[in-house]
Write a protein that holds these residues in place. Structure first.
Motif, PDB file in Angstrom:
ATOM      1  N   LEU B   7       0.842  -1.192   0.000  1.00  0.00           N
ATOM      2  CA  LEU B   7       0.000   0.000   0.000  1.00  0.00           C
ATOM      3  C   LEU B   7       0.879   1.244   0.000  1.00  0.00           C
ATOM      4  CD1 LEU B   7      -2.577  -1.183   2.676  1.00  0.00           C
ATOM      5  CD2 LEU B   7      -3.128  -0.699   0.290  1.00  0.00           C
ATOM      6  N   LYS B   8       0.591   2.159  -0.892  1.00  0.00           N
ATOM      7  CA  LYS B   8       1.322   3.424  -0.936  1.00  0.00           C
ATOM      8  C   LYS B   8       0.682   4.373   0.073  1.00  0.00           C
ATOM      9  CE  LYS B   8       2.398   2.864  -5.834  1.00  0.00           C
ATOM     10  NZ  LYS B   8       3.759   2.330  -5.635  1.00  0.00           N
ATOM     11  N   LYS B  67      -0.751   8.049  -7.378  1.00  0.00           N
ATOM     12  CA  LYS B  67      -1.854   7.981  -6.422  1.00  0.00           C
ATOM     13  C   LYS B  67      -1.376   7.319  -5.134  1.00  0.00           C
ATOM     14  CE  LYS B  67      -5.275   7.570 -10.111  1.00  0.00           C
ATOM     15  NZ  LYS B  67      -6.233   6.659 -10.808  1.00  0.00           N
ATOM     16  N   ASP B  69      -2.670   5.073  -1.731  1.00  0.00           N
ATOM     17  CA  ASP B  69      -3.756   4.229  -1.242  1.00  0.00           C
ATOM     18  C   ASP B  69      -4.244   4.681   0.132  1.00  0.00           C
ATOM     19  OD1 ASP B  69      -3.509   2.299  -3.438  1.00  0.00           O
ATOM     20  OD2 ASP B  69      -1.571   1.848  -2.505  1.00  0.00           O
ATOM     21  N   VAL B  70      -3.293   5.175   0.929  1.00  0.00           N
ATOM     22  CA  VAL B  70      -3.599   5.583   2.306  1.00  0.00           C
ATOM     23  C   VAL B  70      -2.999   6.964   2.546  1.00  0.00           C
ATOM     24  CG1 VAL B  70      -3.439   4.967   4.758  1.00  0.00           C
ATOM     25  CG2 VAL B  70      -3.372   3.157   3.018  1.00  0.00           C
ATOM     26  N   ALA B  99      -7.675   7.673  -2.909  1.00  0.00           N
ATOM     27  CA  ALA B  99      -7.237   6.926  -1.719  1.00  0.00           C
ATOM     28  C   ALA B  99      -8.304   5.944  -1.247  1.00  0.00           C
ATOM     29  CB  ALA B  99      -6.906   7.908  -0.598  1.00  0.00           C
ATOM     30  N   GLN B 100      -7.843   4.804  -0.775  1.00  0.00           N
ATOM     31  CA  GLN B 100      -8.760   3.819  -0.202  1.00  0.00           C
ATOM     32  C   GLN B 100      -9.093   4.160   1.244  1.00  0.00           C
ATOM     33  OE1 GLN B 100      -7.588  -0.357  -0.751  1.00  0.00           O
ATOM     34  NE2 GLN B 100      -6.066   0.365  -2.228  1.00  0.00           N
ATOM     35  N   TYR B 101      -8.119   4.770   1.925  1.00  0.00           N
ATOM     36  CA  TYR B 101      -8.290   5.075   3.343  1.00  0.00           C
ATOM     37  C   TYR B 101      -7.687   6.442   3.660  1.00  0.00           C
ATOM     38  CZ  TYR B 101      -8.872  -0.025   3.771  1.00  0.00           C
ATOM     39  OH  TYR B 101      -9.277  -1.326   3.623  1.00  0.00           O
ATOM     40  N   GLN B 153     -14.278   4.722   4.909  1.00  0.00           N
ATOM     41  CA  GLN B 153     -12.850   4.754   4.608  1.00  0.00           C
ATOM     42  C   GLN B 153     -12.062   5.668   5.554  1.00  0.00           C
ATOM     43  OE1 GLN B 153     -13.104   8.181   1.081  1.00  0.00           O
ATOM     44  NE2 GLN B 153     -11.375   6.780   1.158  1.00  0.00           N
TER      45      GLN B 153
END
Lengths: 205, 205
Positions: B7-8, B67, B69-70, B99-101, B153
């Protein structure tokens, strides 16, 4: 508060230091109403944590700095290489003379062991790295069950997060328990104020 | 582990951020077997913590980065000024899309509130700064008693040290409870794994 003089505190950084070994204690000391004047010391202008983040040092090891009252030595996987470099040791031996207190977190104790600061003293270190750290120095009374250990001017803590508990205890020693408790509350930290209470004794040994 | 993709993770830094808000979580994420690729983002190449230490950023706000992710947004007294600069907000709005979170620690939640990320959501923040943070945003269901809050999220924690507990819970969400517990043990941290257990509720309100 029992003392009000600003203490000059040096953090001895090296590539591969563990983040929380440094920033747990600095969070605590940084909340003490400017009672600590904090300097980061390292071989180079930029020092990289084991986790990759880069810090700018305030002084290099070779700089002709003032004396420091307190020296904090963090641990980290980088210590496995750095222990064989004499540069950190030379700095530590030189500045140990003037310092009132030496603090180590986690495997930071290996530098204190190697350079003679722990001879005939009680000390502790990271649970999982204790066998390795114990290879260094002589006549050291290693404490396997301890959140942190105080022997004279030397304060050594167990692994990583234990440095926060020890730092709060150090603040309590200087400025009183209530002051330290207020700092812990301010940073919403559940302080383990008993150095003999070591919840991780069973995990690593 | 339930997931194995790296995860980035971006940390949104600003002058005056609180040390442990950043380095508590990064200690946790940095111990996760390279599951997180961590980048520090800020307006300038050097960002200074409230306690004075200087960090080197990996990317500036204007950089055309990949992008993430977090996204982790720390608090700190610097937020009192930075909330009135649109630069952090522009970056947050732009990167929130992909972002996912989104995670905030302490008064980091004020940025999420101000830029609309918390609308119609439950969230929390630092106990002592809650009245100030609640001035920002609209239709936010602020939780005064919570170590951290998850709503979709968005993960928001209470003050400073609470970010460590939340980060371990986030790791548990991604990789399972046992994995997170092992991380906590490794860093010798007594993890409060219950978001409803808030020992500081009575202290600050």
């Amino acid at each position: 508060m029992e003392k009000s003089l600003t203490l000059k505190l040096a953090v001895l950084l090296y590539d591969g230091f563990e983040l929380l070994d440094v920033f747990g204690p600095l969070e605590v000391f940084g909340q003490c109403d400017n009672q600590f004047e904090i300097s980061l010391i390292g071989e180079n202008e930029i020092i990289q944590a084991y986790q990759g983040q880069r810090l700018v040092t305030d002084y290099k090891l070779d700089d002709n700095t003032e004396k420091f009252d307190v020296i904090l030595v963090p641990g980290g996987l980088g210590s496995r290489q750095q222990i064989y470099s004499s540069k950190l040791g030379d700095w530590l031996i030189k500045h140990n003379q003037a310092a009132q207190y030496i603090l180590s977190v986690c495997t930071g104790a290996v530098f204190l062991a190697q350079y003679g600061l722990l001879s005939n003293k009680r000390a502790t270190t990271n649970k999982m790295a204790m066998d390795w750290v114990m290879e260094f120095g002589e006549n050291i009374h290693w404490q396997k069950k301890a959140r942190w250990v105080v022997d004279g001017q030397i304060w050594t803590s167990s692994g990583v997060s234990a440095g926060i508990d020890m730092s709060l205890a150090f603040v309590a020693e200087l400025f009183g328990f209530e002051y330290a408790k207020a700092v812990a509350d301010k940073i919403e930290y559940v302080w383990n104020a008993d150095s003999d209470c070591d919840p991780f004794y069973l995990h690593g040994l």
